[in-house]
Every structure is written in C-alpha cells, then in structure tokens.
Design a protein around this motif. Structure first.
Motif, PDB file in Angstrom:
ATOM      1  N   MET A 157      32.236  48.077  41.579  1.00  0.00           N
ATOM      2  CA  MET A 157      32.665  49.457  41.778  1.00  0.00           C
ATOM      3  C   MET A 157      32.191  50.370  40.644  1.00  0.00           C
ATOM      4  SD  MET A 157      36.360  50.122  43.214  1.00  0.00           S
ATOM      5  CE  MET A 157      36.399  50.631  44.898  1.00  0.00           C
ATOM      6  N   LEU A 158      32.297  49.866  39.410  1.00  0.00           N
ATOM      7  CA  LEU A 158      31.830  50.662  38.268  1.00  0.00           C
ATOM      8  C   LEU A 158      30.321  50.890  38.351  1.00  0.00           C
ATOM      9  CD1 LEU A 158      33.983  49.134  35.388  1.00  0.00           C
ATOM     10  CD2 LEU A 158      34.094  51.476  36.276  1.00  0.00           C
ATOM     11  N   VAL A 159      29.610  49.863  38.826  1.00  0.00           N
ATOM     12  CA  VAL A 159      28.158  50.003  38.978  1.00  0.00           C
ATOM     13  C   VAL A 159      27.851  51.067  40.032  1.00  0.00           C
ATOM     14  CG1 VAL A 159      26.035  48.826  39.689  1.00  0.00           C
ATOM     15  CG2 VAL A 159      27.695  47.631  38.242  1.00  0.00           C
ATOM     16  N   THR A 160      28.577  51.010  41.165  1.00  0.00           N
ATOM     17  CA  THR A 160      28.394  52.011  42.223  1.00  0.00           C
ATOM     18  C   THR A 160      28.610  53.415  41.678  1.00  0.00           C
ATOM     19  OG1 THR A 160      29.363  50.395  43.704  1.00  0.00           O
ATOM     20  CG2 THR A 160      29.082  52.614  44.570  1.00  0.00           C
ATOM     21  N   ILE A 161      29.658  53.576  40.902  1.00  0.00           N
ATOM     22  CA  ILE A 161      29.954  54.896  40.325  1.00  0.00           C
ATOM     23  C   ILE A 161      28.809  55.358  39.438  1.00  0.00           C
ATOM     24  CG2 ILE A 161      31.435  56.131  38.691  1.00  0.00           C
ATOM     25  CD1 ILE A 161      33.794  54.546  39.786  1.00  0.00           C
ATOM     26  N   ALA A 162      28.325  54.438  38.576  1.00  0.00           N
ATOM     27  CA  ALA A 162      27.248  54.808  37.656  1.00  0.00           C
ATOM     28  C   ALA A 162      25.992  55.214  38.423  1.00  0.00           C
ATOM     29  CB  ALA A 162      26.953  53.641  36.711  1.00  0.00           C
ATOM     30  N   THR A 216      23.553  61.792  42.022  1.00  0.00           N
ATOM     31  CA  THR A 216      24.089  63.123  42.323  1.00  0.00           C
ATOM     32  C   THR A 216      23.668  64.140  41.261  1.00  0.00           C
ATOM     33  OG1 THR A 216      26.080  64.391  42.594  1.00  0.00           O
ATOM     34  CG2 THR A 216      26.328  62.405  41.417  1.00  0.00           C
ATOM     35  N   THR A 217      23.563  63.701  40.007  1.00  0.00           N
ATOM     36  CA  THR A 217      23.140  64.630  38.958  1.00  0.00           C
ATOM     37  C   THR A 217      21.701  65.061  39.183  1.00  0.00           C
ATOM     38  OG1 THR A 217      24.615  63.489  37.444  1.00  0.00           O
ATOM     39  CG2 THR A 217      22.971  64.928  36.451  1.00  0.00           C
ATOM     40  N   ASP A 253      32.123  60.752  47.040  1.00  0.00           N
ATOM     41  CA  ASP A 253      32.229  59.282  47.085  1.00  0.00           C
ATOM     42  C   ASP A 253      32.635  58.732  45.716  1.00  0.00           C
ATOM     43  OD1 ASP A 253      31.489  59.280  49.692  1.00  0.00           O
ATOM     44  OD2 ASP A 253      29.419  58.622  49.347  1.00  0.00           O
ATOM     45  N   ILE A 254      32.089  59.342  44.653  1.00  0.00           N
ATOM     46  CA  ILE A 254      32.415  58.898  43.292  1.00  0.00           C
ATOM     47  C   ILE A 254      33.909  59.069  43.031  1.00  0.00           C
ATOM     48  CG2 ILE A 254      32.089  59.372  40.821  1.00  0.00           C
ATOM     49  CD1 ILE A 254      29.241  60.264  41.512  1.00  0.00           C
ATOM     50  N   TYR A 255      34.446  60.259  43.404  1.00  0.00           N
ATOM     51  CA  TYR A 255      35.869  60.505  43.179  1.00  0.00           C
ATOM     52  C   TYR A 255      36.719  59.487  43.911  1.00  0.00           C
ATOM     53  CZ  TYR A 255      34.409  64.917  41.098  1.00  0.00           C
ATOM     54  OH  TYR A 255      33.820  65.848  40.311  1.00  0.00           O
ATOM     55  N   ILE A 256      36.282  59.130  45.123  1.00  0.00           N
ATOM     56  CA  ILE A 256      37.059  58.142  45.887  1.00  0.00           C
ATOM     57  C   ILE A 256      37.029  56.788  45.168  1.00  0.00           C
ATOM     58  CG2 ILE A 256      37.168  56.841  48.049  1.00  0.00           C
ATOM     59  CD1 ILE A 256      36.109  59.449  49.418  1.00  0.00           C
ATOM     60  N   SER A 257      35.824  56.357  44.721  1.00  0.00           N
ATOM     61  CA  SER A 257      35.731  55.083  43.983  1.00  0.00           C
ATOM     62  C   SER A 257      36.629  55.107  42.743  1.00  0.00           C
ATOM     63  CB  SER A 257      34.295  54.817  43.539  1.00  0.00           C
ATOM     64  OG  SER A 257      33.425  54.844  44.637  1.00  0.00           O
ATOM     65  N   MET A 258      36.581  56.245  42.020  1.00  0.00           N
ATOM     66  CA  MET A 258      37.386  56.343  40.798  1.00  0.00           C
ATOM     67  C   MET A 258      38.872  56.280  41.121  1.00  0.00           C
ATOM     68  SD  MET A 258      35.140  59.141  38.725  1.00  0.00           S
ATOM     69  CE  MET A 258      36.361  59.610  37.547  1.00  0.00           C
ATOM     70  N   SER A 259      39.262  56.932  42.222  1.00  0.00           N
ATOM     71  CA  SER A 259      40.688  56.935  42.575  1.00  0.00           C
ATOM     72  C   SER A 259      41.158  55.533  42.912  1.00  0.00           C
ATOM     73  CB  SER A 259      40.953  57.883  43.743  1.00  0.00           C
ATOM     74  OG  SER A 259      40.548  57.298  44.954  1.00  0.00           O
TER      75      SER A 259
END
Ligand SMILES: [Zn+2]
Length: 170
Positions: free
Chosen positions: A1-6, A12-13, A37-43
């Motif tokens: 999950m952390l990899v997906t976020i990164a 996105t940037t 999607d990032i916000y959802i993963s983080m949540s």
C-alpha cells in the motif's frame, strides 16, 4: 500500500505539472482522480493503525474527512469541464476589441465571441470597414485582423471574421 501511494504520488505530481503546462483539462482532471486514490489508500492505512491502537472511532472520522476531500475535488473537476462544455466566454471582449481597433482599415468591431478550451480557443467577430472598399481590399483587412488576433493571443487557434460596411447594422 505504501508503495502504491508513493507511485501514485509521483504520477499525479508529474501529470498535474504537464497538464498545467499543456493547459489540458483532461490531464489535470485525471491527476486529481489519481490523487483521490492516494487519499483513499492513506485513509485505509490510518484506519488500520487506529483500529490496531484501539481507536475505532478514528476510522469513521477519517472516512468523513476523505469523503469531504473527494467531494471537493469532484466539484472542482465539474466546474472546470462545465465551463468548456457550456461555451463560457474565455477571453474578455475589451482585450480583443483593443487589438482589433488599432488595425488600419478597421473602423469598429462588435459581436466578439470566444469559446473552447483555454489551450484551443475559437473566436468570431464582426468588423466594420469603409463601405466603398472592394472585396479584395476588405478581405485583406480581414486577413490582417485574423493574423493580429492570433499573434496577440497564441491560445486562439481559429478566427472567423465577418466583414460589414461601416454605417449599416447587421
Ligand atoms: Zn455585425
């Protein structure tokens, strides 16, 4: 999950930066979508940690916060694209009129309309010229108007000039 976020954060940037450079609503909207999607993963991560630490109520609070952020993004995307779809005027009338009235042979202009995306604007206008001009001369004035507008506003990709004899209305 952390990899997906990164990975998503990097995508996105970059996508957002290119989208703004190219003035592409599509890329910017897609970047915002990836960001949601990032916000959802983080949540999910925050909720897992919260539940693990014995604060299940945090799960609900985070869910509400994320729903708010996504709702806000949806409204921003909707507003940007609806301006394009509804043919909202993109350039102020006065700015175009100021350019056109300096052109030799143009006595006045009206019915200036712009529409389209910020990177691809369509413009049409009426110009008033001396009624005694022949078609060839009037046409070359119209050509100059087209060229001058495109030079002053590079984002305008198409110009349609309607030539009218000065002193009449239409
Ligand atoms: Zn007219």
């Amino acid at each position: 999950m952390l990899v997906t976020i990164a990975v998503n954060l990097a995508i996105t940037t970059y996508e957002r930066k290119r989208g703004q450079q190219l003035r592409s609503e599509l890329l910017v909207s897609d970047a915002m979508h990836t960001r949601s999607d990032i916000y959802i993963s983080m949540s999910v991560i925050i909720s897992l940690v919260a539940v693990g630490l014995g604060f299940p109520v945090l799960d609900v609070l985070v869910a509400f916060a994320i729903a708010g952020v996504i709702g806000y993004m949806a409204i921003s995307i909707f507003k940007e694209s609806s301006d394009v779809l509804c043919d909202t005027r993109v350039i102020e009338y006065d700015k175009i009129h100021a350019v056109v009235k300096t052109i030799n042979g143009v006595r006045d202009s009206h019915a200036i309309r712009t529409r389209g995306r910020k990177s691809e604007i369509y413009l049409d206008l009426h110009i008033l010229v001396d009624p005694k001009l022949n078609v060839g001369k009037a046409h070359s004035i119209a050509d100059i108007v087209e060229a001058e507008i495109k030079k002053s506003f590079p984002e305008i990709t198409d110009v349609l000039v309607h030539v009218e004899p000065f002193g009449t209305t239409g």
